[in-house]
Design an enzyme around this catalytic site. Sequence first.
Site, PDB file in Angstrom:
ATOM      1  N   GLY A   1       0.820  -1.199   0.000  1.00 24.07           N
ATOM      2  CA  GLY A   1       0.000   0.000   0.000  1.00 24.07           C
ATOM      3  C   GLY A   1       0.850   1.242   0.000  1.00 24.07           C
ATOM      4  O   GLY A   1       2.049   1.198  -0.323  1.00 24.07           O
ATOM      5  N   GLY A   2       0.253   2.369   0.386  1.00 31.94           N
ATOM      6  CA  GLY A   2       0.963   3.633   0.343  1.00 31.94           C
ATOM      7  C   GLY A   2       2.160   3.676   1.272  1.00 31.94           C
ATOM      8  O   GLY A   2       3.146   4.350   1.004  1.00 31.94           O
ATOM      9  N   PHE A   3       2.068   2.963   2.395  1.00 33.72           N
ATOM     10  CA  PHE A   3       3.162   2.985   3.359  1.00 33.72           C
ATOM     11  C   PHE A   3       4.326   2.116   2.895  1.00 33.72           C
ATOM     12  O   PHE A   3       5.487   2.472   3.068  1.00 33.72           O
ATOM     13  CB  PHE A   3       2.671   2.482   4.707  1.00 33.72           C
TER      14      PHE A   3
ATOM     15  N   GLN B   1       5.313  -2.340   2.116  1.00 32.34           N
ATOM     16  CA  GLN B   1       4.968  -3.729   1.854  1.00 32.34           C
ATOM     17  C   GLN B   1       5.014  -4.550   3.138  1.00 32.34           C
ATOM     18  O   GLN B   1       5.703  -4.202   4.093  1.00 32.34           O
ATOM     19  CB  GLN B   1       5.953  -4.330   0.837  1.00 32.34           C
ATOM     20  N   VAL B   2       4.270  -5.639   3.131  1.00 32.95           N
ATOM     21  CA  VAL B   2       4.311  -6.588   4.232  1.00 32.95           C
ATOM     22  C   VAL B   2       4.617  -7.963   3.667  1.00 32.95           C
ATOM     23  O   VAL B   2       3.984  -8.416   2.705  1.00 32.95           O
ATOM     24  CB  VAL B   2       2.972  -6.629   5.009  1.00 32.95           C
TER      25      VAL B   2
ATOM     26  N   ASP C   1      -7.810   3.609  13.923  1.00 30.58           N
ATOM     27  CA  ASP C   1      -8.328   2.967  12.711  1.00 30.58           C
ATOM     28  C   ASP C   1      -8.931   1.607  13.070  1.00 30.58           C
ATOM     29  O   ASP C   1      -8.608   0.591  12.471  1.00 30.58           O
ATOM     30  CB  ASP C   1      -7.229   2.808  11.663  1.00 30.58           C
TER      31      ASP C   1
ATOM     32  N   LYS D   1       6.885  -5.800   8.173  1.00 30.50           N
ATOM     33  CA  LYS D   1       6.388  -4.591   7.522  1.00 30.50           C
ATOM     34  C   LYS D   1       7.573  -3.714   7.136  1.00 30.50           C
ATOM     35  O   LYS D   1       8.387  -3.340   7.985  1.00 30.50           O
ATOM     36  CB  LYS D   1       5.443  -3.824   8.450  1.00 30.50           C
TER      37      LYS D   1
END
Length: 425
Positions: free
Chosen positions: A25-27, A29-30, A143, A45
């Site tokens: 995602g924007g942050f 990878q995992v 969240d 992460k």
Amino acid sequence: MELERPKFESVETENLEKWKLIGFGGFGQVFKARHKKWRCDVAIKLPRDADGDIELCEEANHMAQVSFHSSVLRLYGIYSGYPPNGGQKIQLGIVMEFMDRGSVQTLLETLSGPPPYPLAFRLAYEIAQGMNFLHEKGILHHDLKPSNVLLDGDLHAKLADFGLSRVSTSVLMNSKEMSTVKGGTPEYMPPESFDPLYEPVRKFDIYSYGILLWSIICGKKPFPDADPGLVKVRIPKGDRPPCKEIDQTKAEGLRELVGLMERCWDGDPSKRPDFGGQSESNDIVDARTEMQNMQLDHQQSNTSSPSGFTAEMPASNDTLDIPLQQNNVSSSARNLTEHEKAAEFVDRNRKTLIQEVSEVLAIAEELGDLVHPEAYSKIRATRTSRDGMRELFDGPLRSGGRRVKAAFFDALKKHHPDLVERLGG
């Protein structure tokens, strides 16, 4: 700004094998990887670039304060190395507990509806327990939603992805859902948070918890067809998920749970209850205690296990065989499963087992990946078998649930068959 790296156990590339991308995602990878020495899978992460290292370290510091709680995802250490994503520079990453049993979201999707009420009550209570612990440590989740509540092998809840992180991966097998809104997901955000000048407080999470309860009870997403922009407009005007479809006579305590849910999403933050701990007002209801009372009342109305739920989650998230009706517990749920029988035996004979089991290390080795290396080291360092058994009961057997107790029971039969027979196992 100088980067203060968390002082955790370091995990190097040479310690890991069998890397697999499971989220992005924007942050960043995992990945899922196998730790060679720990003999278990871990989730790693990694930020997209070096600028993400600061936020990653902040998140790790938050996790370190709470990850020893049974309802929070566990932090193992900090990764530093060259991962298999083509990076040419040393990268930092968070090494966490890997959960391949899914999240509340994947459970609801697999069921195509809500879970049985005993499980719903337990999830509601365990989430409140975890959130209370976060709030007592001064940490906002920010969240809270179904994809950020993970499930272990016995379907116990674990909170993940807290601490104002931009990434919302659930550290799950084949999970690629990421948050698109920094600081929260619109459907689960309180009306006051859409003000650009809003600074989050604990009441933010209380509101999200109310919407999460609705998702669990109804088995679906709130505002599923609404445009995110419209959601941001309608929530401040008082729109909430509909409650008319909930038959509050279906289960004892359900009416109270719905009432709690509606108080949690009240448009006035001061009227929302509190998880406990640092209450802002003595008049605010302690949601955690209220949920515990509901759970206990519901357990007493069933002759089955505390959860009243006999389903075993498979190793993958592709299928789920659950011998229960979605809205009420079938008669099969009232019979103890083999895991439940084993767990009941272990719990019933705790004192005797601590006193008489001598092959503690051999049993711990039999449990393999079910005993974390830290717990194994503590057991190995004990001077007597009784101390080793106490460590085993207070650690893996307490946090691992029925699955670990069942494996312990099998190992116990192998190493102490006469003792098991004498105790009626």
